[in-house]
Design a protein around this motif. Structure first.
Motif, PDB file in Angstrom:
ATOM      1  N   TYR A 325     -31.596  66.177 106.277  1.00 22.42           N
ATOM      2  CA  TYR A 325     -32.413  64.580 106.330  1.00 22.42           C
ATOM      3  C   TYR A 325     -31.549  63.558 105.280  1.00 22.42           C
ATOM      4  CZ  TYR A 325     -35.507  67.311 109.234  1.00 22.42           C
ATOM      5  OH  TYR A 325     -36.105  68.092 110.032  1.00 22.42           O
ATOM      6  N   LEU A 349     -41.853  68.043 108.961  1.00 19.42           N
ATOM      7  CA  LEU A 349     -41.516  66.875 109.492  1.00 19.42           C
ATOM      8  C   LEU A 349     -41.486  67.050 111.326  1.00 19.42           C
ATOM      9  CD1 LEU A 349     -38.656  65.958 106.976  1.00 19.42           C
ATOM     10  CD2 LEU A 349     -40.730  64.532 107.682  1.00 19.42           C
ATOM     11  N   LEU A 374     -35.479  61.058 108.747  1.00 21.73           N
ATOM     12  CA  LEU A 374     -36.415  60.844 107.676  1.00 21.73           C
ATOM     13  C   LEU A 374     -36.959  59.502 107.524  1.00 21.73           C
ATOM     14  CD1 LEU A 374     -38.199  62.286 105.444  1.00 21.73           C
ATOM     15  CD2 LEU A 374     -36.228  61.820 103.731  1.00 21.73           C
ATOM     16  N   LEU A 379     -41.449  60.073 104.436  1.00 21.00           N
ATOM     17  CA  LEU A 379     -40.989  60.301 102.967  1.00 21.00           C
ATOM     18  C   LEU A 379     -42.046  60.246 102.108  1.00 21.00           C
ATOM     19  CD1 LEU A 379     -38.570  60.849 100.851  1.00 21.00           C
ATOM     20  CD2 LEU A 379     -38.260  58.366 100.877  1.00 21.00           C
TER      21      LEU A 379
END
Length: 570
Positions: A325, A349, A374, A379
């Protein structure tokens, strides 16, 4: 004089970190569903940080913000029920069978095949049907290690997208309310009490005999469905208790997003003696036509999971490695994450992205499924996730507390490696206990391979000699039984030291053997540590049981109250 904070406040410390877009990451702040109410929450970073001495807004389990709710109790006795307080509710719950008793019953009375039938029976008695549960959008997660962390990360990511979440997990550290979360926060004690008594009284009123009540975990599972329906959450992140196929959470008929974390040997009396048998149980939560994401690596386990997915016409995805990522420019950011995020972040995720893709029109539909993207909000969700007691470092006076609830061989490998990397000083002290049928000698061998400890303490999950709170009271095991188990751990440690001494000839093993002791309570353990190491900076590892970490939190709360401003633990 400034008031000292309790250790609990440091463990559940809260703060938000914001990130601007960075090269190679997707900016999606404008991709929120504006029609959905954003619920701002503050959470604790899983990046290892030192606790500042002041200036931090702290959140304790006693002052959690309440979330708006409708009047759920329409029973004639609602005024009487409202007068019953939280402690009475937990006391009533503790009188039900505990998890361990339910496990024992399933072995000796051959009740395993009736587990889901029993859950449905009590669900109906409580006033809900399986069709009612279809109103809940479910992300269901099973696995041997990391399933709680994966759920917590998934919950945090979705909340950063403005999704109203419910998160059901087990066990708890300090308060029972931690098991049933609304928007990332444990349900308030007032709200828990409000929902508890109508469900409990309905079930009691329909008892056919004295034992005709759901076990502890089964009752809480049914209760969480009532709460999440009444609170009208957008999604429920549902963590499996034990196994999957026959776990009472598997009563949900319609999960569209399923996660399976890494696998290892656990609860072999119930789940099987091989990894393939355990994989079959864990994959039992797969529902027809759902999306299944897994971080499982073992080929024999993947073979079983794939076969079970094909049986249900479900689509199986093996999630990318977490490092994928991050581009080359963001490797320092990746390295700043804790082991918990590195091990479970990718699965979290993909579970969050899948739910958004299915339930928020336009979300991630331009991304490839199961690709290592990402976003900024994702995040932030990772960084601001609160999941205490897992690879966590907390500075409290001169104690550098390292808290990790590892209790399997695989998770103890992670814990041992983590402590060896982050512990920078001597003396190093181990506080250890396990529950259930776990082989403590193997777990202790792993820790010994990574670290030379100057003091080793075996304790029951009991904070002080005074009565524990109802939340942490052990109904199944008496104090005497827990002490016997601590003494067994001590014998295992002594045997381990003798084995190493015979094979290596190292005299330090004889010293390590002598420095290990059992203690009647966690408080007596810390009193001994203070006597042995006055006014020294200490690295303390607490591991082997989540329940032990809860007892340590309560102990240091009490110890902190005894200290005046400016006094060190000496």
């Amino acid at each position: 004089m400034l008031q000292r904070k309790m250790f609990e406040e440091y463990v559940f410390q809260t703060h938000d970190k914001k990130f601007t877009s960075t090269p190679g990451m997707d900016s999606d702040k404008n991709n929120k569903n504006n029609n959905n109410n954003n619920v701002k929450t503050t959470t604790n970073s899983l990046i290892t940080t030192k606790v500042p001495s002041n200036g931090v807004k702290l959140l304790t389990l006693n002052n959690l913000p309440a979330v708006g709710h409708k009047n759920y109790s329409e029973e004639p006795q609602k005024q009487q029920e409202a007068s019953l307080d939280y402690e009475e509710a937990v006391k009533a719950l503790n009188l039900l069978q505990s998890n361990a008793e339910a496990l024992r019953s399933s072995l000796h009375q051959r009740r395993r095949l009736n587990s889901l039938q029993e859950t449905e029976k009590y669900l109906l008695r409580s006033g809900l049907t399986l069709d009612d549960l279809k109103a809940l959008s479910i992300i269901h997660v099973s696995g041997t290690k990391g399933k709680g962390s994966t759920c917590a990360l998934t919950d945090s990511i979705l909340r950063h997208y403005g999704v109203k979440t419910g998160f059901y997990s087990s066990p708890h550290l300090v308060s029972l309310t931690e098991r049933i979360r609304l928007n990332g926060q444990p349900i308030s004690k007032q709200k828990f009490t409000q929902y508890f008594w109508p469900v409990y009284n309905r079930l009691k009123a329909q008892q056919e005999n004295e034992t005709d009540m759901p076990a502890y975990f089964k009752f809480l599972t049914i209760l969480c469905f009532h709460i999440y329906l009444a609170e009208k959450v957008d999604v429920v992140i549902l963590e499996v208790g034990i196994g999957g196929e026959l776990d009472c959470t598997n009563i949900v008929p319609h999960s569209k997003t399923v996660g399976i974390t890494s696998l290892g040997l656990e609860h072999t009396n119930l789940l099987g003696n091989t990894l393939k048998e355990i994989a079959w149980q864990k994959a039992g939560i797969i529902k027809p036509n759902c999306q299944v994401y897994t971080s499982v690596k073992q080929p024999e386990c993947l073979e079983v999971i794939k076969a079970r997915a094909e049986e249900k016409n479900a689509c199986l995805h093996i999630v990318p490695e977490f490092g994928e990522y991050f581009g080359e420019k963001n490797q320092k950011l990746r390295e700043s994450f804790s082991n918990i995020i590195c091990l479970n972040g990718s699965l979290a995720l993909q579970l969050a992205y899948d739910w958004l893709r299915q339930n928020r029109n336009g979300f991630f539909k331009h991304y490839g499924v199961n690709r290592p993207h990402l976003s900024d909000l994702a995040l932030e969700g990772l960084v601001n996730c609160v999941w205490p007691g897992r690879c966590q470092v907390v500075k409290f006076y001169n104690f550098n507390m390292h808290l990790d609830g590892a209790h399997t061989v695989e998770s103890m490998q992670v814990c041992g490696n983590w402590f060896a990397q982050v512990s920078r000083r001597r003396p190093k002290i181990l506080i250890f206990n396990t529950t259930g049928d776990r082989d403590s000698k193997n777990l202790l061998r792993i820790l010994r391979n990574y670290t030379h400890f100057d003091m080793v303490c075996f304790v029951p999950n009991i904070a002080t000699s005074a009565q524990n709170t109802q939340d942490t009271k052990s109904v199944l095991h008496s104090h005497v039984e827990q002490l016997k188990r601590a003494q067994m751990h001590l014998r295992n440690w002594q045997e381990l030291c003798e084995e190493i001494q015979r094979s290596s000839g190292e005299e330090m093993e004889a010293k390590l053997k002598q420095q290990a002791k059992t203690y009647t309570t966690v408080m007596s353990c810390f009193q001994s540590i203070r006597e042995n190491y006055p006014r020294q900076e200490l690295d303390v590892l607490v591991t082997g049981s989540i329940h032990l970490i809860g007892a340590v939190i309560l102990t240091l709360n009490e110890l902190g109250r005894e200290l005046s401003e400016g006094e060190e633990l000496s």
